[in-house]
Design a protein around this motif. Sequence first.
Motif, PDB file in Angstrom:
ATOM      1  N   LYS A   1       0.682  -1.438  -0.247  1.00 52.05           N
ATOM      2  CA  LYS A   1      -0.254   0.021   0.084  1.00 52.05           C
ATOM      3  C   LYS A   1       0.840   1.269   0.247  1.00 52.05           C
ATOM      4  CE  LYS A   1      -3.879  -2.233   2.349  1.00 52.05           C
ATOM      5  NZ  LYS A   1      -4.502  -2.607   3.711  1.00 52.05           N
ATOM      6  N   GLY A   2       1.822   1.260  -0.817  1.00 53.31           N
ATOM      7  CA  GLY A   2       2.839   2.415  -0.886  1.00 53.31           C
ATOM      8  C   GLY A   2       3.574   2.785   0.267  1.00 53.31           C
ATOM      9  N   ALA A   3       3.745   1.749   1.282  1.00 52.46           N
ATOM     10  CA  ALA A   3       4.711   1.943   2.369  1.00 52.46           C
ATOM     11  C   ALA A   3       5.613   1.020   2.456  1.00 52.46           C
ATOM     12  CB  ALA A   3       3.685   2.627   3.517  1.00 52.46           C
ATOM     13  N   ILE A   4       6.660   1.183   3.035  1.00 54.19           N
ATOM     14  CA  ILE A   4       7.597  -0.003   3.671  1.00 54.19           C
ATOM     15  C   ILE A   4       6.808  -0.728   4.819  1.00 54.19           C
ATOM     16  CG2 ILE A   4       9.940  -0.288   4.337  1.00 54.19           C
ATOM     17  CD1 ILE A   4      10.823   2.161   3.036  1.00 54.19           C
ATOM     18  N   ASP A   5       6.943  -1.978   4.633  1.00 50.25           N
ATOM     19  CA  ASP A   5       6.652  -2.896   5.626  1.00 50.25           C
ATOM     20  C   ASP A   5       7.661  -3.180   6.623  1.00 50.25           C
ATOM     21  OD1 ASP A   5       3.875  -3.230   5.163  1.00 50.25           O
ATOM     22  OD2 ASP A   5       4.007  -5.070   4.428  1.00 50.25           O
TER      23      ASP A   5
END
Lengths: 252, 160
Positions: free
Chosen positions: B90-94
């Motif tokens: 979702k467009g973020a670093i996990d």
Amino acid sequence: MNPDKHTRRRIGVVLHRWHRRLGVAAGLFLLWLAGSGIVLNHSAQLGLDRSTVSAQWITQLYGLHAAIPERGFLAARHWLVGNEVQTVLDGRPLETVLPGALGLVASGDLLFAANASTLALFDAQGRLVESLRDTDLPIAAIRRIGQGCDAVVIANEQDHRFASRDGLTWAPCADAAVWSTSVALPVAMQMRATTLLRPRLPTERVLLDAHSGHILGRYGPFLVDTAGVLFILIALSGLWMFLRHHSRRGHP
Amino acid sequence: MLAALLTCCAASADSVYQSRDDFLREVFGAPPPPQVLWVDSSVQGALKAALGHPYGQARVRYWRKDGKTAWILDELGKEYPITAAFVLGKGAIDSARVLVYRETRGMEVRYPSFLRQYSGARLQNGRLDRPIDGISGATLSVQAMDRMARAALVLDGHAP
């Protein structure tokens, strides 16, 4: 005039004269050492640790001489030539260096070049498509590269063979393979490669050796030591003259 | 002198903290086959802004499954490349992970306490949307990790 006073004045004149002479002699050295020291302190920011020097007069100081390459790898009219520090494809230096290259194979629009630890994929213009290390490959150390199973084949020391057309997916290959082997370079390619494969040294290393004097060989550091002694003499003579002048003014 | 030069440049000792396959198994269970993102001019432009230099390869492989993508990137620390892996969703670093560290100093960037700072990070005007605390003595490695984190977010945004 008191002979003691005369002697002291004479020493003062001689010291002053030599202080100036030493200052001129050491000035250029000091400028070089200070300048190169400042640059070395910021070598990473200036990119000196990544750039190289290939000027012949510098590489010769290190005992490095250009060797004329005699053999290279040929695949689909593309030539791969290299040494331990530079790899050339079709007369163009590659950013990816493959020391100890094992071969060159063409598959579709891609060129596969390998050494023991890396399989590099290039397009026809020599642009790196992908560089694959042993962690990306089905075998740990490449021993041979060639063509077989309608694809590019790599094999290890135990002759475990895997084939791929794109470098992405690999499958075991039991078919016979035609292995890439080096062939004699044509003269034109030899001349081009000789220029491109000139020895290179990291700029930071050259500057560091020039700063310390090591670049001039065994006696270079002694030259820099001599400069250091000059600086000490200038500092001491300057200090002595300052104190003498100060004491005169304090006790007329 | 030449011997010293060769000694200096052959001094890299790879510290492999996790293999690529182990990392992918940990993230995805059964790893999906790799996919490829071709670095065209628009991707290259964005990558150049993220990395501060052009990306050196024409394609990047990645893995996608269950709404997550995984990217394994190499970036120069001081003298040798650091291999790091980033999982995005979702467009973020996990999560971020150092797989291979080759420099002699600065390996503290592999510690979870440092890497946790990247969790949840997004791109905002070409920068990470949060400050990443540095590590004394590992400045260049931290900067390399920041560049790779930005590049992973750029790549994820361009992945088909």
